[in-house]
Write an enzyme that holds these catalytic residues in place. Structure first.
Site, PDB file in Angstrom:
ATOM      1  N   LYS A 109       0.805  -1.232   0.000  1.00 44.31           N
ATOM      2  CA  LYS A 109       0.000   0.000   0.000  1.00 44.31           C
ATOM      3  C   LYS A 109       0.837   1.280   0.000  1.00 44.31           C
ATOM      4  O   LYS A 109       0.412   2.301  -0.518  1.00 44.31           O
ATOM      5  CB  LYS A 109      -0.968  -0.006   1.178  1.00 44.31           C
ATOM      6  N   GLU A 131      -9.585   7.701   2.960  1.00 48.20           N
ATOM      7  CA  GLU A 131     -10.513   6.811   3.643  1.00 48.20           C
ATOM      8  C   GLU A 131      -9.755   5.544   4.026  1.00 48.20           C
ATOM      9  O   GLU A 131      -8.721   5.238   3.438  1.00 48.20           O
ATOM     10  CB  GLU A 131     -11.657   6.433   2.712  1.00 48.20           C
ATOM     11  N   SER A 402       1.399  -9.787  -1.044  1.00 46.37           N
ATOM     12  CA  SER A 402       1.013  -8.372  -0.930  1.00 46.37           C
ATOM     13  C   SER A 402       1.299  -7.780   0.443  1.00 46.37           C
ATOM     14  O   SER A 402       1.534  -6.576   0.555  1.00 46.37           O
ATOM     15  CB  SER A 402      -0.461  -8.187  -1.293  1.00 46.37           C
TER      16      SER A 402
HETATM   17  C1  LIG Z   1      -5.339  -3.773   1.248  1.00 50.45           C
HETATM   18  C2  LIG Z   1      -4.685  -5.057   0.970  1.00 50.45           C
HETATM   19  C3  LIG Z   1      -5.069  -5.863  -0.113  1.00 50.45           C
HETATM   20  C4  LIG Z   1      -6.230  -5.544  -0.996  1.00 50.45           C
HETATM   21  O1  LIG Z   1      -6.130  -4.345  -1.695  1.00 50.45           O
HETATM   22  P1  LIG Z   1      -5.849  -4.343  -3.262  1.00 50.45           P
HETATM   23  O2  LIG Z   1      -6.169  -2.961  -3.680  1.00 50.45           O
HETATM   24  O3  LIG Z   1      -6.789  -5.349  -3.852  1.00 50.45           O
HETATM   25  O4  LIG Z   1      -4.446  -4.709  -3.452  1.00 50.45           O
HETATM   26  C5  LIG Z   1      -4.358  -7.028  -0.349  1.00 50.45           C
HETATM   27  N1  LIG Z   1      -3.325  -7.402   0.448  1.00 50.45           N
HETATM   28  C6  LIG Z   1      -2.941  -6.650   1.501  1.00 50.45           C
HETATM   29  C7  LIG Z   1      -1.815  -7.125   2.334  1.00 50.45           C
HETATM   30  C8  LIG Z   1      -3.601  -5.458   1.804  1.00 50.45           C
HETATM   31  O5  LIG Z   1      -3.211  -4.737   2.851  1.00 50.45           O
END
Ligand SMILES: *Cc1c(COP(=O)(O)O)cnc(C)c1O
Length: 434
Positions: A109, A131, A402
């Site tokens: 993020k 947000e 992610s």
């Molecule tokens: C917020 C988040 C997501 C989902 O958000 P995307 O916009 O779909 O990437 C996925 N993995 C993690 C670790 C997150 O914090």
């Protein structure tokens, strides 16, 4: 040519890769996307579009060079592409992990938050609003704002504030104000609407940092371009490590920003299969009467509609009302998805797959135990996918990790206690059973 000049050429070239042209002109991805916003927001949107074109696409004033430098020094990039030895053995295919969990803050993020807060600075804005649902995007934005010395206010549903206290504290530690939103169910959907209202009246000095590839143009293309650093790196790293492109790229999809970030530079490589893994929740069956979708699988189970400024695939009932979504992972718990992903799914370029709560939690334990990496519950869906679909994959698979799971430990204890999971440790000492 000075070093800066060289990098500037790189940036312009990068920005012009064909896969990245999609949506840039008019914010349209086939029938999806657009700018469905109230009149009052149009000046803000137009000003932002102009800034996006100049600074992000045109690298005016060396914006992209500074972005990359801060991503490296503050964000910890580049992140490794690591071979997962045990998983490779288990599935009899080469599994590589793109380690976005190692980005500062513990998830992808920051790539976007840092890009947008920096852009706001270049635009001469003096205040940031954002947000947040689970608090991950709010936390990343608060960190970026503190780093760049910008005042920051975060809108967050009241119910979410009570559920996510550590993240609320993180935002406050970084100097952000957290504004509770009491409208509706007090979750992400209402927080987004409230932030848009703030922005409409403060646009002169304020930038709204949206958290995924959603919202009106230019947000979906801009957030994609900031997150595309994931696939820029992964593509080069894959070629360097293995001598070729991966056969498959796998990423979980909530709004879809880590997904498009991981896919962006592979979209034009026709031979690379792209898998977007959604939260299947408890089931894909919908309870219309309750107004609840027990999943967050808008690509697999959604219908076309308009939400938060864009036409896309949404979880809605037969009257077109947006339904409450569900997932074991709060970061995937959203009724919509980015318009670009909706388009690429319709085009057959991206395959959507739903992985349910149980399989995700198993994936969480499997990666932790076998590879020594505790993933976010969002990310764990991608590993649930690997377990269920590995026979359909090629010989070289990249999975986007992610985020890390530290934020999810309480939820993981609670959810694991409800289930019988082979690879889970003995939970009795955590759940009062000693
Ligand atoms: C917020 C988040 C997501 C989902 O958000 P995307 O916009 O779909 O990437 C996925 N993995 C993690 C670790 C997150 O914090």
């Amino acid at each position: 040519m000075s070093e800066t000049d060289t990098r500037t050429t790189d940036e312009t070239e990068r920005a012009r890769r064909p896969g990245r042209e999609r949506g840039r002109d008019d914010g349209k991805f086939g029938r999806y996307g657009g700018q469905y916003v109230p009149e009052a927001l149009m000046p803000a949107i137009e000003e932002l579009t102009d800034a996006y074109e100049r600074y992000v696409l045109g690298n005016e004033d060396g914006f992209m060079d500074e972005f990359r430098e801060r991503l490296a020094d503050f964000g910890g990039r580049p992140t490794p592409l690591q071979r997962a030895d045990r998983l490779s053995e288990r599935y009899d295919t080469d599994v590589f992990l793109k380690r976005e969990d190692l980005v500062h803050g513990g998830a992808h993020k920051l790539n976007n938050a840092l890009g947008q807060v920096l852009l706001a600075k270049y635009m001469g804005k003096e205040r940031i609003v954002a947000e947040t649902g689970a608090g991950q995007h709010g936390t990343a934005t608060a960190m970026a704002a503190a780093h760049l010395d910008m005042p920051c206010e975060i809108y967050m549903g009241e119910r979410d504030i009570n559920r996510q206290r550590p993240n609320v504290f993180r935002m406050k530690l970084n100097g952000a104000e957290v504004n509770p939103v009491t409208a509706g169910r007090g979750t992400l959907k209402e927080a987004i609407s409230e932030t848009m209202r703030d922005w409409a009246t403060t646009v002169e000095n304020t930038h709204y940092v949206i958290g995924s590839i959603v919202g009106p143009h230019p947000f979906p293309v801009m957030v994609r371009d900031f997150q595309a650093v994931i696939s820029e790196e992964a593509r080069e790293q894959a070629i360097e490590k293995t001598g070729g492109l991966p056969t498959d790229v796998v990423a979980c999809a909530g709004g879809g920003s880590n997904t498009m970030g991981a896919f962006a530079d592979f979209v034009d490589d026709e031979a690379v299969a792209l898998h977007a893994v959604e939260a299947g929740g408890s089931t894909l069956e919908v309870d219309e009467e309750a107004g609840v979708a027990p999943n967050s699988a808008s690509l697999c189970a959604g219908d076309e509609g308009v939400l938060h400024g864009a036409r896309t695939k949404l979880l809605q009932d037969s009257d077109g009302q947006i339904m409450e979504s569900h997932s074991i992972s709060s970061g995937l718990d959203y009724a919509g998805v980015g318009p670009e992903l909706a388009y690429l799914v319709d085009e057959g370029r991206v395959s959507p797959v739903a992985v349910d709560d149980d399989a995700a939690l198993e994936g969480f334990h499997r990666l932790s135990r076998t590879e020594g990496i505790i993933p976010a519950l969002e990310t764990a869906h991608a590993f649930g996918f690997l377990e269920e679909h590995h026979e359909e994959l090629g010989e070289r698979v990249v999975v986007n990790v992610s985020g890390r799971g530290d934020k999810d430990l309480d939820a993981a204890i609670e959810e694991t206690d409800k289930r019988d999971i082979d690879e889970a440790p003995d939970m009795s000492m955590f759940t009062g059973g000693i």
